[in-house]
Design a protein around this motif. Sequence first.
Motif, PDB file in Angstrom:
ATOM      1  N   SER A 196     -10.274  12.537 -28.395  1.00 64.72           N
ATOM      2  CA  SER A 196      -9.142  13.408 -28.069  1.00 64.72           C
ATOM      3  C   SER A 196      -8.813  13.327 -26.588  1.00 64.72           C
ATOM      4  CB  SER A 196      -9.456  14.855 -28.466  1.00 64.72           C
ATOM      5  OG  SER A 196      -9.504  14.998 -29.874  1.00 64.72           O
ATOM      6  N   PHE A 198      -2.778  15.609 -32.235  1.00 67.42           N
ATOM      7  CA  PHE A 198      -2.535  14.426 -31.426  1.00 67.42           C
ATOM      8  C   PHE A 198      -1.148  14.403 -30.799  1.00 67.42           C
ATOM      9  CE2 PHE A 198      -5.692  12.983 -34.716  1.00 67.42           C
ATOM     10  CZ  PHE A 198      -6.790  13.069 -33.859  1.00 67.42           C
ATOM     11  N   GLN A 245      -7.521  18.230 -32.070  1.00 66.87           N
ATOM     12  CA  GLN A 245      -7.062  17.013 -32.728  1.00 66.87           C
ATOM     13  C   GLN A 245      -5.596  17.103 -33.145  1.00 66.87           C
ATOM     14  OE1 GLN A 245     -10.389  16.572 -35.608  1.00 66.87           O
ATOM     15  NE2 GLN A 245     -10.826  14.644 -34.562  1.00 66.87           N
ATOM     16  N   LEU A 266      -1.648  16.588 -27.752  1.00 68.80           N
ATOM     17  CA  LEU A 266      -2.442  15.874 -26.751  1.00 68.80           C
ATOM     18  C   LEU A 266      -1.592  14.841 -26.012  1.00 68.80           C
ATOM     19  CD1 LEU A 266      -5.727  15.215 -28.784  1.00 68.80           C
ATOM     20  CD2 LEU A 266      -5.389  16.924 -26.997  1.00 68.80           C
TER      21      LEU A 266
END
Length: 349
Positions: free
Chosen positions: A223, A194, A192, A197
């Motif tokens: 995710s 972000f 998580q 990601l």
Amino acid sequence: MAVVIIILKSEVTEDQIQHVIERVEALGMKAHLSRGTYRTIIGVIGDEQKIGAEPLRAIPGVMDVIPVLPPYKLASREAHPQASIVDVGGIKIGGGNLAMIAGPCAVEEPERMMDIAAAVKKAGANIYRGGAYKPRTSPYAFQGSGEEGLKILREAGDAHGMPVVTEVMDPRCVEIVDQYADMIQIGARNMQNFVLLTEVGRTRKPVLLKRGMSATIEDLLMSAEYILSQGNSQVVLCERGVKGFDKVTRNLYDVAAVAVVKGLSHLPIIVDPSHATGRPDLIPPCALAGVAVGADGVHIEVHDCPERAKSDGPQALLPRQYAELVTQIRKLAELFGKTISTIGPEKAA
């Protein structure tokens, strides 16, 4: 277009009901009032971005707002009914193709990495793994060898004809990991993260996304949505266990999550019984259980001398143990009509 259901409080007034409808329609959405014996609800149809951005739960009289479709649009089966197949340097994952990812937890000295690569390749592994950057609980533990480790991993993979996967922990390191790896891993601790990601999603490298230690299945799929939303469709999920209360295993191996994800998402999902159990004696049966329930591959830590491993030696299989397990997985895969993926002639050339 999206659909949500607004559930109104039992004591809601007529004025509040009318206010909710007016608020919804003012946003350019359609409201459909339905009165039941015990509950009044309003169905809302409209633009997905508007619905997601508006604080509908804050309107007086509203008890809850429930989306009819899952929030992970791109990862869902509704968006992509057919199972996705991810290509990692010629190795296919999904659609009946099994990934056999194996290697030491951390990248070590070149000779050892070459020896382990030779052993796992001979046993049947098709993707070589090793961490050049290691997230460790203690700041005093081995943190990985950085770019030098990436070079060693790349050389070992090339020497034995295997694509390589390694973890990235920091958005600032995505570019350099992208240069060396065939697949980029997002570890459980960063599931998580972000910003990370999003940065990985901007690459076009396949991504191995591990489930966080306290993450729900929806958390995992959301995710994945971050990566997919950036245009990178090459995402493979990984069930590696979640935190439980029993200390007999390192984590709680949620093998049912594999079957659940298969129903919710088109993305391939593999299992990591090494991190899930932390016990070499439990890795083989848990690996087989994962394949039996529908996993698209198995991720296992292998080391030729676990007592000398720089990271997670106690949970590593010996090469001979790994070879025995791959033989069992082949038999099970045949039973379910699956095959361990190999590099095609066009990729090997």
